[in-house]
Design a protein around this motif. Structure first.
Motif: not given
Length: 224
Positions: A46-48, A58, A90
């Motif tokens: 979910d971060d990118p 990662y 995501n």
């Protein structure tokens, strides 16, 4: 001459117990994240930003992703296109958008040996030909240790879990499906470097240890 069991004998026999047991791979299928043993690391993707590639995003966690021809493995906002996943928003998918290509497998490479891995999976389209997903793991020599397959839901939701525990360390895991021109979609990838003992080895060792301890107890109680 009567034999007297001592702590030195205990150490010697314990060593024999381990030496006599062959080391071999043993796999256990995991059907839910709750079945992992011990702590795990989880990537929810979910971060990118949507559209970025997960291939080396990662590396800091010791994980890389690849598919056919080292094509990009895009990150998608699954909820934006009206589809459900276990941890919105995501997912990663081996699909043609964002510079990728449709492929039916996704490889996960670990910088350090792992003993457990699993993820929620799905498909990018409802399609009758997609009926099976498989998770396989490979050792440091890139030899297959085996894996498990499950029958899939014919929908676009990322709503099924497939994982495994191995008593032999692995450095690559592959999620694949039996479809034609269909992608692999994953969310909430979890993995662990915590070693788990071979069940039969642990049982044999425990049984031998109990017998030996009982023998030592009886010897120490005999009159001199």
């Amino acid at each position: 001459m009567r034999f007297k069991a001592t702590s030195a004998h205990l150490v010697f026999v314990v060593g024999l117990c381990f030496a006599a047991v062959p080391v071999r791979a043993s796999l256990v299928q995991l059907n839910a994240p709750s079945e992992f043993i011990g702590p795990v690391d989880t990537i929810d993707f979910d971060d990118p930003a949507e559209g970025s590639a997960a291939n080396i995003a990662y590396q800091g966690l010791g994980v890389e992703f690849s598919t056919v021809g080292d094509a990009p493995v895009p990150i998608f906002d699954w909820t934006r296109i009206g589809r459900t996943t276990t941890s919105p928003r995501n997912v990663i998918a081996t699909v043609s958008s964002f510079g990728g290509t449709f492929t039916t497998f996704l490889d996960i490479h670990f910088a350090a040996p792992q003993f457990q891995v699993g993820a929620f999976f799905g498909n990018d389209q409802a399609f009758g030909g997609y009926t099976m997903s498989t998770l396989t793991v490979f050792d440091v020599d890139d030899q297959s240790l085996g894996g498990f397959s499950v029958t899939t839901n014919d929908n676009t939701s990322v709503d099924q879990f497939l994982g495994l525990l191995s008593t032999t360390p692995f450095v690559r895991a592959r999620f694949s499906n039996n479809g034609t021109s269909l992608s692999v979609v994953l969310d909430d990838l979890s993995f662990s470097a915590t070693a788990v003992p071979e069940p039969s080895t642990a049982a044999l060792f425990a049984g031998g240890l109990l017998v030996l301890v009982a023998g030592i107890g009886r010897s120490s109680r005999k009159p001199r």
